[in-house]
Design an enzyme around this catalytic site. Sequence first.
Site, PDB file in Angstrom:
ATOM      1  N   LYS A  12      -7.222  45.998 -59.783  1.00  0.00           N
ATOM      2  CA  LYS A  12      -5.836  46.370 -60.080  1.00  0.00           C
ATOM      3  C   LYS A  12      -5.321  45.584 -61.287  1.00  0.00           C
ATOM      4  O   LYS A  12      -5.945  44.592 -61.690  1.00  0.00           O
ATOM      5  CB  LYS A  12      -4.974  46.104 -58.844  1.00  0.00           C
ATOM      6  CG  LYS A  12      -5.021  44.664 -58.394  1.00  0.00           C
ATOM      7  CD  LYS A  12      -4.640  44.509 -56.931  1.00  0.00           C
ATOM      8  CE  LYS A  12      -4.671  43.045 -56.557  1.00  0.00           C
ATOM      9  NZ  LYS A  12      -4.463  42.818 -55.123  1.00  0.00           N
ATOM     10  N   TYR A  60      11.762  24.367 -81.842  1.00  0.00           N
ATOM     11  CA  TYR A  60      13.087  24.746 -81.348  1.00  0.00           C
ATOM     12  C   TYR A  60      13.672  23.682 -80.432  1.00  0.00           C
ATOM     13  O   TYR A  60      12.965  23.098 -79.596  1.00  0.00           O
ATOM     14  CB  TYR A  60      12.997  26.037 -80.539  1.00  0.00           C
ATOM     15  CG  TYR A  60      12.881  27.293 -81.357  1.00  0.00           C
ATOM     16  CD1 TYR A  60      13.821  27.594 -82.353  1.00  0.00           C
ATOM     17  CD2 TYR A  60      11.867  28.205 -81.121  1.00  0.00           C
ATOM     18  CE1 TYR A  60      13.726  28.765 -83.085  1.00  0.00           C
ATOM     19  CE2 TYR A  60      11.759  29.379 -81.840  1.00  0.00           C
ATOM     20  CZ  TYR A  60      12.702  29.664 -82.829  1.00  0.00           C
ATOM     21  OH  TYR A  60      12.603  30.818 -83.532  1.00  0.00           O
TER      22      TYR A  60
HETATM   23  C1  LIG Z   1      -5.471  41.940 -54.709  1.00  0.00           C
HETATM   24  C2  LIG Z   1      -6.051  42.193 -53.383  1.00  0.00           C
HETATM   25  C3  LIG Z   1      -7.331  41.704 -53.064  1.00  0.00           C
HETATM   26  C4  LIG Z   1      -8.079  40.730 -53.944  1.00  0.00           C
HETATM   27  O1  LIG Z   1      -7.513  39.448 -53.712  1.00  0.00           O
HETATM   28  P1  LIG Z   1      -8.034  38.117 -54.456  1.00  0.00           P
HETATM   29  O2  LIG Z   1      -7.213  37.045 -53.840  1.00  0.00           O
HETATM   30  O3  LIG Z   1      -7.723  38.314 -55.898  1.00  0.00           O
HETATM   31  O4  LIG Z   1      -9.465  37.986 -54.191  1.00  0.00           O
HETATM   32  C5  LIG Z   1      -7.873  42.087 -51.852  1.00  0.00           C
HETATM   33  N1  LIG Z   1      -7.186  42.870 -50.982  1.00  0.00           N
HETATM   34  C6  LIG Z   1      -5.946  43.330 -51.255  1.00  0.00           C
HETATM   35  C7  LIG Z   1      -5.244  44.172 -50.253  1.00  0.00           C
HETATM   36  C8  LIG Z   1      -5.327  42.993 -52.447  1.00  0.00           C
HETATM   37  O5  LIG Z   1      -4.086  43.415 -52.693  1.00  0.00           O
END
Ligand SMILES: *Cc1c(COP(=O)(O)O)cnc(C)c1O
Length: 367
Positions: A43, A261
């Site tokens: 994602k 700044y």
């Molecule tokens: C993002 C996500 C993962 C992966 O999690 P990590 O902590 O990055 O390994 C697994 N399961 C779900 C439901 C997620 O939203």
Amino acid sequence: MTFAPGKEAPAPARLTVDLDALADNWRLLATASGPAETAAAVKADAYGTGLAPAATALHRAGCRTFFVALPAEGLALRAALPEATIYVLGGYLGRAAGLYRRHRLQPVLGDMAEIDEWLADAGADAPAPAIHVDTGINRLGLPVGAARALSGDHERMAALAPALVMSHFACADDPGHPLNGRQVACFSEVRGWFPGVAASLANSAGIGFGAAARFDLTRPGISLYGGRARERDDHPVRPVITLTAEVLTVREVPAGESVGYGATATVSRPSRVAIVSLGYADGYPRRLASDGAEAAVRGRRFPLIGRVSMDLLAVDVTDGPDVRRGDRAELIGPAVPLAEVADRAGTIGYEILTSLGCRFERRYEGG
Ligand SMILES: *Cc1c(COP(=O)(O)O)cnc(C)c1O
């Protein structure tokens, strides 16, 4: 992405993504997952590393199941990987059944009303969904009672024909937290209500909890991308991203003058300050300069000085007389670990990665 520097418009900053390291990290997690299948969470543009190149490298390493958050991400992934299994964690969004069917996007369903929408819209040839059960995070997912009721509703279950039942840890980054064990025990019971359906619980950190937490499928994300899954990582992964930017100029700053700044930093000795072409608009946190952040130039680390601006930051290279215009400064990478940058910024590697901007050149190595 609305803007991308290219050959005609060179960018002084560069994000290098090491696809071999990404593949190695997946193999490491696949080994740690034992007999369970190892999927990948891709994602948010594969945690900022670039969805198509990252997913393609993971697929080549052997990964066959991928998790995205949104249908648009699923579409982009489908274009890169025509055969992969793709789950949409956000669920059945926009009641866009045609889209899910056409691109074989498998929704992760976690609400009874959503399940009924899917059953009403999806049709006979629909891709098999996942059922998400909430075992303690109180976010998405059916409450345990509702999951039990669903499992006994043979008509609904036959129509749903789920391919996966899953849940998600609330505190996996804190292995000592008592909620972890409660979630494992709860999910073990839940999955028993769905005989013949594959089960998945563990994210990156959860893989370290042992065989009881791995079930049939693990879903690592952050560890693939070189981030730290928990305080003390059992599976130290390889760094995947390196963020560097050019030194545009090195200026002499007399003792007693300030830099940047707000004139927040005054030098106490005659100093040399390297002005680097990277700023908070690129995702480098503005607060970092005041928290002891460092950059590596010519194999040595130097402290940042003054405020991070939108497009620029300053590095005190007084102790590096050889640093000059055109050198590259590493802000995140093997010499300045992502976890260190995140700690100093008061955040987590996930946020640093997914905040990376689009103004630098992206270079993919290996894969
Ligand atoms: C993002 C996500 C993962 C992966 O999690 P990590 O902590 O990055 O390994 C697994 N399961 C779900 C439901 C997620 O939203």
